[in-house]
Design a protein around this motif. Structure first.
Motif, PDB file in Angstrom:
ATOM      1  N   LEU A   1       0.843  -1.187   0.000  1.00 52.66           N
ATOM      2  CA  LEU A   1       0.000   0.000   0.000  1.00 52.66           C
ATOM      3  C   LEU A   1       0.881   1.239   0.000  1.00 52.66           C
ATOM      4  O   LEU A   1       1.937   1.259   0.640  1.00 52.66           O
ATOM      5  CB  LEU A   1      -0.909   0.012   1.228  1.00 52.66           C
ATOM      6  CG  LEU A   1      -2.029  -1.036   1.243  1.00 52.66           C
ATOM      7  CD1 LEU A   1      -2.656  -1.126   2.619  1.00 52.66           C
ATOM      8  CD2 LEU A   1      -3.089  -0.718   0.190  1.00 52.66           C
ATOM      9  N   HIS A   2       0.435   2.290  -0.720  1.00 55.11           N
ATOM     10  CA  HIS A   2       1.246   3.495  -0.890  1.00 55.11           C
ATOM     11  C   HIS A   2       0.419   4.735  -0.586  1.00 55.11           C
ATOM     12  O   HIS A   2      -0.719   4.863  -1.049  1.00 55.11           O
ATOM     13  CB  HIS A   2       1.774   3.592  -2.332  1.00 55.11           C
ATOM     14  CG  HIS A   2       2.543   2.376  -2.783  1.00 55.11           C
ATOM     15  ND1 HIS A   2       1.919   1.202  -3.136  1.00 55.11           N
ATOM     16  CD2 HIS A   2       3.881   2.169  -2.947  1.00 55.11           C
ATOM     17  CE1 HIS A   2       2.832   0.315  -3.496  1.00 55.11           C
ATOM     18  NE2 HIS A   2       4.017   0.870  -3.389  1.00 55.11           N
ATOM     19  N   TRP A   3       1.027   5.663   0.177  1.00 58.76           N
ATOM     20  CA  TRP A   3       0.425   6.963   0.462  1.00 58.76           C
ATOM     21  C   TRP A   3       1.439   8.066   0.165  1.00 58.76           C
ATOM     22  O   TRP A   3       2.636   7.926   0.469  1.00 58.76           O
ATOM     23  CB  TRP A   3       0.029   7.082   1.940  1.00 58.76           C
ATOM     24  CG  TRP A   3      -1.121   6.251   2.382  1.00 58.76           C
ATOM     25  CD1 TRP A   3      -2.438   6.592   2.389  1.00 58.76           C
ATOM     26  CD2 TRP A   3      -1.064   4.928   2.939  1.00 58.76           C
ATOM     27  NE1 TRP A   3      -3.200   5.577   2.901  1.00 58.76           N
ATOM     28  CE2 TRP A   3      -2.387   4.543   3.255  1.00 58.76           C
ATOM     29  CE3 TRP A   3      -0.011   4.035   3.206  1.00 58.76           C
ATOM     30  CZ2 TRP A   3      -2.686   3.303   3.812  1.00 58.76           C
ATOM     31  CZ3 TRP A   3      -0.322   2.806   3.751  1.00 58.76           C
ATOM     32  CH2 TRP A   3      -1.633   2.453   4.049  1.00 58.76           C
ATOM     33  N   LEU A   4       0.966   9.167  -0.404  1.00 64.89           N
ATOM     34  CA  LEU A   4       1.811  10.334  -0.640  1.00 64.89           C
ATOM     35  C   LEU A   4       1.770  11.218   0.611  1.00 64.89           C
ATOM     36  O   LEU A   4       0.699  11.528   1.124  1.00 64.89           O
ATOM     37  CB  LEU A   4       1.303  11.104  -1.851  1.00 64.89           C
ATOM     38  CG  LEU A   4       2.126  12.309  -2.321  1.00 64.89           C
ATOM     39  CD1 LEU A   4       3.502  11.863  -2.820  1.00 64.89           C
ATOM     40  CD2 LEU A   4       1.392  13.050  -3.438  1.00 64.89           C
ATOM     41  N   THR A   5       2.937  11.626   1.101  1.00 67.47           N
ATOM     42  CA  THR A   5       2.977  12.458   2.312  1.00 67.47           C
ATOM     43  C   THR A   5       2.561  13.887   1.985  1.00 67.47           C
ATOM     44  O   THR A   5       2.560  14.306   0.821  1.00 67.47           O
ATOM     45  CB  THR A   5       4.387  12.450   2.918  1.00 67.47           C
ATOM     46  OG1 THR A   5       5.331  12.906   1.946  1.00 67.47           O
ATOM     47  CG2 THR A   5       4.781  11.053   3.358  1.00 67.47           C
ATOM     48  N   SER A   6       2.216  14.651   3.015  1.00 62.59           N
ATOM     49  CA  SER A   6       1.606  15.972   2.825  1.00 62.59           C
ATOM     50  C   SER A   6       2.520  16.954   2.111  1.00 62.59           C
ATOM     51  O   SER A   6       2.061  17.784   1.346  1.00 62.59           O
ATOM     52  CB  SER A   6       1.171  16.554   4.175  1.00 62.59           C
ATOM     53  OG  SER A   6       2.285  16.703   5.031  1.00 62.59           O
ATOM     54  N   CYS A   7       3.802  16.903   2.353  1.00 61.09           N
ATOM     55  CA  CYS A   7       4.737  17.823   1.688  1.00 61.09           C
ATOM     56  C   CYS A   7       5.251  17.270   0.373  1.00 61.09           C
ATOM     57  O   CYS A   7       6.126  17.883  -0.255  1.00 61.09           O
ATOM     58  CB  CYS A   7       5.907  18.136   2.618  1.00 61.09           C
ATOM     59  SG  CYS A   7       5.418  19.026   4.100  1.00 61.09           S
ATOM     60  N   CYS A   8       4.727  16.090  -0.041  1.00 61.54           N
ATOM     61  CA  CYS A   8       5.125  15.447  -1.298  1.00 61.54           C
ATOM     62  C   CYS A   8       6.630  15.187  -1.353  1.00 61.54           C
ATOM     63  O   CYS A   8       7.246  15.257  -2.420  1.00 61.54           O
ATOM     64  CB  CYS A   8       4.685  16.288  -2.502  1.00 61.54           C
ATOM     65  SG  CYS A   8       2.903  16.548  -2.599  1.00 61.54           S
ATOM     66  N   LEU A   9       7.219  14.915  -0.205  1.00 56.55           N
ATOM     67  CA  LEU A   9       8.646  14.625  -0.169  1.00 56.55           C
ATOM     68  C   LEU A   9       8.941  13.204  -0.614  1.00 56.55           C
ATOM     69  O   LEU A   9       9.987  12.925  -1.197  1.00 56.55           O
ATOM     70  CB  LEU A   9       9.196  14.855   1.248  1.00 56.55           C
ATOM     71  CG  LEU A   9       9.091  16.291   1.777  1.00 56.55           C
ATOM     72  CD1 LEU A   9       9.625  16.354   3.202  1.00 56.55           C
ATOM     73  CD2 LEU A   9       9.851  17.250   0.876  1.00 56.55           C
ATOM     74  N   HIS A  10       8.017  12.293  -0.326  1.00 55.55           N
ATOM     75  CA  HIS A  10       8.203  10.904  -0.708  1.00 55.55           C
ATOM     76  C   HIS A  10       6.871  10.162  -0.604  1.00 55.55           C
ATOM     77  O   HIS A  10       5.861  10.723  -0.176  1.00 55.55           O
ATOM     78  CB  HIS A  10       9.263  10.227   0.181  1.00 55.55           C
ATOM     79  CG  HIS A  10       8.972  10.346   1.642  1.00 55.55           C
ATOM     80  ND1 HIS A  10       9.572  11.276   2.450  1.00 55.55           N
ATOM     81  CD2 HIS A  10       8.100   9.680   2.447  1.00 55.55           C
ATOM     82  CE1 HIS A  10       9.113  11.168   3.679  1.00 55.55           C
ATOM     83  NE2 HIS A  10       8.219  10.217   3.703  1.00 55.55           N
TER      84      HIS A  10
END
Length: 359
Positions: A215-224
């Motif tokens: 499962l994959h989630w994008l972090t809020s600052c789009c760092l990774h």
């Protein structure tokens, strides 16, 4: 069957049936004993799910102004707009995650109660509670930060993930990241603890992607991209494409494209689509660059929801649009008429049909 006698070969009939909507397929079961058994035949189930995987749709939760009643609108590029119901759950629920035809829903009046259901076949499973202590105002970490659903079509198995930061009453989270994983084979939850410092926007939480058993989630600052491997219960981080631009005026989203991880970045004039075709080496490839000039007025409030190699679904505050990648034509597929307390992009989920059984 012999085509020379006026009958189609059995394989041709199977291929035709594999392209029917689920409701039509189940109605066709009454034709004969052979067709009745198809929905439980392993070869046909695999074929049907493979065909359905190529037709990504959008599922929109539309609530009335009182938020006491909601309906599900299915937007299909091939068949248009239809309405789905979750009344068979006999509970007021909110869709939290989707994967391969199944929905993970949480009960609104009864915190901590989760269902996994197939809205097309109306099968569902009530999950055992993940905690012994009931949720109350004195134990406020009952609502998970991340909710994910991973469905493996090849082995007919699914996992539900509830993850969040632990905090005691009256205190901020201490960095302890608690993860609960439900296994459909054992019908039990397992728990493991790690330390994370990532944050997630509401949109990032909705756009969870299941590929390659993770499962994959994008972090809020789009760092990774934060990734959970469901085979070994290990968190790791994946870098975004080097070409992704950070700053005001650029919005980045995480989607799936034909079984691969995909990143879409929207700016004032362009929509760029990257695909990770080699998952092991984490190599990103720029798949497409789309000019947004003809919908310039909508750009600040438009969000990609789902995609295939042929089209991209996007949602605005009150509309669902589809972009045909070959003809480069935009089309409005759905528009909400009544006043809704939430914008469509906030309550829209990627969706596809399947005859995946959750029992």
């Amino acid at each position: 069957m012999n085509s020379r006698d006026g009958f189609l070969p059995a394989e041709v009939i199977i291929q035709v049936l594999a392209r029917l909507p689920v409701k039509s397929l189940f109605r066709a079961k009454t034709v004969c004993k052979l067709w009745y058994k198809l929905s439980s035949d392993k070869y046909f189930v695999q074929l049907y799910n493979e065909v359905a995987a190529k037709n990504s749709m959008v599922l929109v939760e539309v609530s009335d102004s009182s938020e006491l009643k909601s309906s599900l609108i299915c937007v299909d590029n091939l068949r248009g707009v239809s309405e789905l119901s979750l009344d068979f759950l006999k509970d007021r629920v909110k869709v939290r995650a989707f994967c391969n035809g199944l929905l993970c829903c949480s009960s609104i009046p009864d915190k901590g109660v989760y269902y996994v259901c197939n809205p097309m076949t109306k099968e569902f499973r009530l999950l055992p509670r993940s905690r012994e202590r009931p949720v109350s105002r004195f134990y406020p970490d009952g609502e998970a930060t991340l909710v994910g659903l991973g469905c493996n079509l090849s082995v007919q198995k699914f996992n539900v993930v509830l993850a969040g930061y632990h905090r005691t009453f009256g205190h901020r989270p201490d960095g302890t990241f608690i993860c609960m994983v439900f296994d459909s084979d054992t019908n039990k939850w397992r728990k493991f603890v790690s330390f994370q410092d990532d944050r997630f926007t509401p949109m990032n939480r909705n756009q969870v992607v299941f590929v390659h058993g993770s499962l994959h989630w994008l972090t809020s600052c789009c760092l990774h991209i934060l990734t959970l491997d469901l085979n070994c219960d290990v968190w790791r981080k994946i870098s975004l494409p080097d070409e992704v631009i950070y700053g005001v005026g650029y919005r980045t989203h995480l989607l799936e494209l034909d079984g691969c991880l995909s990143v879409i970045q929207i700016s004032e004039a362009w929509m760029k689509i990257w695909v990770m075709k080699d998952y092991e080496s984490e190599h990103w490839h720029l798949e497409d660059s789309v000019s947004l000039r003809c919908i310039r007025g909508m750009v600040p409030g438009i969000f990609p929801i789902s995609q295939t190699s042929e089209y991209v679904f996007l949602a605005t505050y009150k509309q669902v649009l589809v972009y045909q990648r070959k003809s480069r034509v935009w089309k409005e597929m759905y528009s909400v008429k009544s006043s809704s307390p939430l914008p469509l992009w906030f309550s829209a989920h990627a969706f596809r049909t399947s005859i995946f059984s959750c029992n």
